[in-house]
Design a protein around this motif. Structure first.
Motif, PDB file in Angstrom:
ATOM      1  N   GLU A 265      11.978  13.680  -1.408  1.00  0.00           N
ATOM      2  CA  GLU A 265      11.741  12.391  -0.765  1.00  0.00           C
ATOM      3  C   GLU A 265      11.146  12.545   0.625  1.00  0.00           C
ATOM      4  O   GLU A 265      10.229  11.803   1.001  1.00  0.00           O
ATOM      5  N   ARG A 266      11.631  13.496   1.400  1.00  0.00           N
ATOM      6  CA  ARG A 266      11.118  13.670   2.757  1.00  0.00           C
ATOM      7  C   ARG A 266       9.633  14.037   2.742  1.00  0.00           C
ATOM      8  O   ARG A 266       8.848  13.510   3.534  1.00  0.00           O
ATOM      9  N   GLU A 267       9.242  14.924   1.826  1.00  0.00           N
ATOM     10  CA  GLU A 267       7.842  15.330   1.743  1.00  0.00           C
ATOM     11  C   GLU A 267       6.972  14.181   1.249  1.00  0.00           C
ATOM     12  O   GLU A 267       5.858  13.971   1.747  1.00  0.00           O
ATOM     13  N   ARG A 268       7.474  13.432   0.284  1.00  0.00           N
ATOM     14  CA  ARG A 268       6.706  12.290  -0.224  1.00  0.00           C
ATOM     15  C   ARG A 268       6.454  11.272   0.873  1.00  0.00           C
ATOM     16  O   ARG A 268       5.337  10.788   1.055  1.00  0.00           O
ATOM     17  N   GLU A 269       7.487  10.936   1.643  1.00  0.00           N
ATOM     18  CA  GLU A 269       7.324   9.942   2.706  1.00  0.00           C
ATOM     19  C   GLU A 269       6.443  10.478   3.831  1.00  0.00           C
ATOM     20  O   GLU A 269       5.703   9.720   4.463  1.00  0.00           O
ATOM     21  N   ARG A 270       6.486  11.771   4.054  1.00  0.00           N
ATOM     22  CA  ARG A 270       5.596  12.357   5.063  1.00  0.00           C
ATOM     23  C   ARG A 270       4.134  12.174   4.645  1.00  0.00           C
ATOM     24  O   ARG A 270       3.286  11.809   5.469  1.00  0.00           O
ATOM     25  N   LEU A 271       3.850  12.402   3.363  1.00  0.00           N
ATOM     26  CA  LEU A 271       2.477  12.265   2.893  1.00  0.00           C
ATOM     27  C   LEU A 271       2.026  10.804   2.867  1.00  0.00           C
ATOM     28  O   LEU A 271       0.844  10.514   3.062  1.00  0.00           O
ATOM     29  N   VAL A 272       2.955   9.886   2.633  1.00  0.00           N
ATOM     30  CA  VAL A 272       2.609   8.462   2.733  1.00  0.00           C
ATOM     31  C   VAL A 272       2.166   8.147   4.157  1.00  0.00           C
ATOM     32  O   VAL A 272       1.126   7.506   4.380  1.00  0.00           O
ATOM     33  N   ARG A 273       2.945   8.600   5.140  1.00  0.00           N
ATOM     34  CA  ARG A 273       2.558   8.375   6.540  1.00  0.00           C
ATOM     35  C   ARG A 273       1.259   9.097   6.876  1.00  0.00           C
ATOM     36  O   ARG A 273       0.435   8.567   7.634  1.00  0.00           O
ATOM     37  N   ARG A 274       1.070  10.288   6.312  1.00  0.00           N
ATOM     38  CA  ARG A 274      -0.169  11.017   6.559  1.00  0.00           C
ATOM     39  C   ARG A 274      -1.370  10.245   6.031  1.00  0.00           C
ATOM     40  O   ARG A 274      -2.455  10.290   6.602  1.00  0.00           O
ATOM     41  N   GLY A 275      -1.192   9.540   4.913  1.00  0.00           N
ATOM     42  CA  GLY A 275      -2.286   8.735   4.392  1.00  0.00           C
ATOM     43  C   GLY A 275      -2.711   7.658   5.373  1.00  0.00           C
ATOM     44  O   GLY A 275      -3.907   7.451   5.619  1.00  0.00           O
ATOM     45  N   TRP A 276      -1.723   6.965   5.947  1.00  0.00           N
ATOM     46  CA  TRP A 276      -2.027   5.971   6.983  1.00  0.00           C
ATOM     47  C   TRP A 276      -2.648   6.641   8.208  1.00  0.00           C
ATOM     48  O   TRP A 276      -3.618   6.145   8.781  1.00  0.00           O
ATOM     49  N   LEU A 277      -2.072   7.761   8.611  1.00  0.00           N
ATOM     50  CA  LEU A 277      -2.568   8.466   9.798  1.00  0.00           C
ATOM     51  C   LEU A 277      -4.010   8.924   9.598  1.00  0.00           C
ATOM     52  O   LEU A 277      -4.839   8.808  10.518  1.00  0.00           O
TER      53      LEU A 277
ATOM     54  N   ARG B 283       0.821  -1.213   0.000  1.00  0.00           N
ATOM     55  CA  ARG B 283       0.000   0.000   0.000  1.00  0.00           C
ATOM     56  C   ARG B 283       0.855   1.264   0.000  1.00  0.00           C
ATOM     57  O   ARG B 283       0.504   2.274  -0.611  1.00  0.00           O
ATOM     58  N   SER B 284       1.982   1.216   0.683  1.00  0.00           N
ATOM     59  CA  SER B 284       2.871   2.380   0.688  1.00  0.00           C
ATOM     60  C   SER B 284       3.466   2.619  -0.697  1.00  0.00           C
ATOM     61  O   SER B 284       3.618   3.772  -1.130  1.00  0.00           O
ATOM     62  N   ARG B 285       3.806   1.532  -1.408  1.00  0.00           N
ATOM     63  CA  ARG B 285       4.291   1.702  -2.787  1.00  0.00           C
ATOM     64  C   ARG B 285       3.202   2.314  -3.665  1.00  0.00           C
ATOM     65  O   ARG B 285       3.476   3.183  -4.496  1.00  0.00           O
ATOM     66  N   ALA B 286       1.955   1.826  -3.482  1.00  0.00           N
ATOM     67  CA  ALA B 286       0.846   2.386  -4.251  1.00  0.00           C
ATOM     68  C   ALA B 286       0.665   3.866  -3.935  1.00  0.00           C
ATOM     69  O   ALA B 286       0.375   4.680  -4.833  1.00  0.00           O
ATOM     70  N   ALA B 287       0.835   4.246  -2.657  1.00  0.00           N
ATOM     71  CA  ALA B 287       0.699   5.651  -2.262  1.00  0.00           C
ATOM     72  C   ALA B 287       1.755   6.517  -2.942  1.00  0.00           C
ATOM     73  O   ALA B 287       1.461   7.631  -3.397  1.00  0.00           O
ATOM     74  N   ARG B 288       2.974   6.021  -3.025  1.00  0.00           N
ATOM     75  CA  ARG B 288       4.039   6.796  -3.675  1.00  0.00           C
ATOM     76  C   ARG B 288       3.722   7.013  -5.150  1.00  0.00           C
ATOM     77  O   ARG B 288       3.931   8.105  -5.693  1.00  0.00           O
ATOM     78  N   GLU B 289       3.204   5.969  -5.804  1.00  0.00           N
ATOM     79  CA  GLU B 289       2.840   6.103  -7.213  1.00  0.00           C
ATOM     80  C   GLU B 289       1.678   7.084  -7.382  1.00  0.00           C
ATOM     81  O   GLU B 289       1.684   7.922  -8.299  1.00  0.00           O
ATOM     82  N   PHE B 290       0.712   6.993  -6.511  1.00  0.00           N
ATOM     83  CA  PHE B 290      -0.447   7.884  -6.543  1.00  0.00           C
ATOM     84  C   PHE B 290       0.008   9.332  -6.339  1.00  0.00           C
ATOM     85  O   PHE B 290      -0.407  10.249  -7.067  1.00  0.00           O
ATOM     86  N   LEU B 291       0.853   9.555  -5.351  1.00  0.00           N
ATOM     87  CA  LEU B 291       1.355  10.904  -5.075  1.00  0.00           C
ATOM     88  C   LEU B 291       2.131  11.466  -6.259  1.00  0.00           C
ATOM     89  O   LEU B 291       1.984  12.644  -6.610  1.00  0.00           O
ATOM     90  N   ARG B 292       2.942  10.637  -6.877  1.00  0.00           N
ATOM     91  CA  ARG B 292       3.724  11.095  -8.031  1.00  0.00           C
ATOM     92  C   ARG B 292       2.793  11.517  -9.164  1.00  0.00           C
ATOM     93  O   ARG B 292       3.036  12.521  -9.839  1.00  0.00           O
TER      94      ARG B 292
ATOM     95  N   ALA C 106      -0.401  12.510  -8.850  1.00  0.00           N
ATOM     96  CA  ALA C 106      -1.266  13.622  -8.474  1.00  0.00           C
ATOM     97  C   ALA C 106      -0.516  14.923  -8.234  1.00  0.00           C
ATOM     98  O   ALA C 106      -0.989  16.005  -8.616  1.00  0.00           O
ATOM     99  N   LEU C 107       0.640  14.844  -7.597  1.00  0.00           N
ATOM    100  CA  LEU C 107       1.348  16.050  -7.165  1.00  0.00           C
ATOM    101  C   LEU C 107       2.693  16.238  -7.845  1.00  0.00           C
ATOM    102  O   LEU C 107       3.397  17.213  -7.559  1.00  0.00           O
ATOM    103  N   GLY C 108       3.077  15.307  -8.731  1.00  0.00           N
ATOM    104  CA  GLY C 108       4.365  15.411  -9.402  1.00  0.00           C
ATOM    105  C   GLY C 108       5.498  14.935  -8.509  1.00  0.00           C
ATOM    106  O   GLY C 108       5.288  14.384  -7.427  1.00  0.00           O
ATOM    107  N   GLU C 109       6.696  15.124  -8.969  1.00  0.00           N
ATOM    108  CA  GLU C 109       7.876  14.707  -8.200  1.00  0.00           C
ATOM    109  C   GLU C 109       8.041  15.604  -6.974  1.00  0.00           C
ATOM    110  O   GLU C 109       8.102  16.820  -7.088  1.00  0.00           O
ATOM    111  N   LEU C 110       8.072  14.978  -5.817  1.00  0.00           N
ATOM    112  CA  LEU C 110       8.238  15.694  -4.560  1.00  0.00           C
ATOM    113  C   LEU C 110       9.581  15.344  -3.943  1.00  0.00           C
ATOM    114  O   LEU C 110      10.124  14.263  -4.199  1.00  0.00           O
TER     115      LEU C 110
END
Length: 341
Positions: free
Chosen positions: A88-100, A71-80, A82-86
């Protein structure tokens, strides 16, 4: 935008579709034990001080991001997408925010169902566009469409008080029968009713002809009779039901967002864009779905920290295949597109 004034919850209304159980079929001892465990954990979590609860949920979200690798891999692909290249720190923060966000909504909703129905309206700041106000004033049946932004379940708590009644929410029940029973009972305590996703389209005409409201959350990957329509610029399997109902039943589709406020159990409910059947009923289903997707994209981009990114949105869909609706969008033939405006 028009600020909606407080209104009392309506008296019990007639229900055009009789009550029905929206339950799974797993009813063994394991399912019962799992339900006891979930309810016990939620009972404890809802009573924790906000600071302690926040720390607990952030810890669980970090574990989820680490252990739920698919699911985290899917989130990274989804974020890329929807929001373009971010960074790495911001991308991983948003992955955790999705779970949160998923965890927060679960606990948040459990707290909300314990609020007396007469006091629910106090927890919402409501904003209605002129078009949404018109839907209410005309007492038209309508389809409310939302995504997994903020607390999508909380919106149903206040719909009857705003005048959207009788109101039905469409849901896919958990396989666990006992958990599904508890969830349905708690949601229907708000004065709405729940319909199973399987079979809801057969009941929808009765609801809409009676001036009722049908609520759908449509931003996840859809199976069955899904349409391949662009979502954030890439084809995805999308729900066709709102578009079909607009065309067949001649009812408006209203986009809804229920964002979580800074204070506990505070919400900002916004009903903004309306797709009127007078304008859209002659359009193809694909074009209507594309227009709904555009509204959802704006909703998500406005609040990326309150979105559940961990759904595998693009599984089994092609990366590069232009649909006819995409071509019309680029030529400015779809109302609401930047080119058309």
């Amino acid at each position: 935008m028009v600020e909606e004034s407080s209104s009392a919850a309506p008296a019990e209304c007639e229900w055009p579709v009789p009550w029905q159980p929206v339950w799974g079929e797993a009813d063994g001892f394991g399912s019962r034990a799992a339900t006891w465990a979930v309810r016990a954990v939620l009972a404890v979590a809802t009573r924790l001080p906000e600071r302690v609860l926040g720390l607990l949920l952030r810890t669980l979200a970090a574990l989820g991001a680490r252990c739920g690798r698919r699911r985290s891999r899917a989130a990274r692909e989804f974020l890329r997408q929807a929001l373009g290249e971010l960074p790495e720190r911001e991308r991983e923060r948003l992955v955790r925010r999705g779970w949160l966000q998923l965890l927060r909504v679960t606990v948040d909703t459990e707290r909300l169902v314990r609020v007396p129905r007469a006091r629910l309206r106090q927890h919402f700041e409501v904003r209605l566009s002129e078009d949404a106000r018109r839907v209410l004033d005309e007492r038209r049946g309508c389809v409310l469409v939302s995504g997994h932004v903020g607390n999508w379940e909380a919106a149903f708590a206040v719909l009857p008080a705003l005048g959207f009644h009788p109101a039905y929410g469409v849901a896919k029940p958990p396989k666990n029968k006992f958990l599904a029973q508890a969830l349905q009972a708690s949601r229907e305590g708000w004065g709405v009713r729940v319909l199973s996703r399987k079979g809801a389209m057969a009941d929808a005409p009765l609801i809409l002809k009676a001036g009722g409201t049908l609520g759908l959350v449509v931003d996840q990957r859809t199976s069955g009779r899904a349409l391949l329509v662009p979502f954030f610029g890439r084809l995805a399997r999308c729900e066709r039901a709102p578009a079909v109902l607009l065309k067949r039943q001649r009812v408006p589709v209203v986009l809804l967002a229920c964002r979580m406020g800074a204070a506990p159990l505070s919400y900002e409910l916004e009903l903004s864009e309306v797709l009127w059947p007078e304008e859209w009923a002659r359009r193809e289903v694909e074009e209507i779905v594309l227009r709904i997707n555009q509204g959802l994209e704006r909703m998500i981009r406005a609040d990326p920290d309150q979105y559940v990114w961990i759904h595998d949105r693009y599984r089994d869909t092609p990366r590069a295949l232009e649909s006819s609706a995409t071509a019309r969008l680029r030529r400015g033939e779809v109302p609401g597109s930047p080119q058309a405006e």
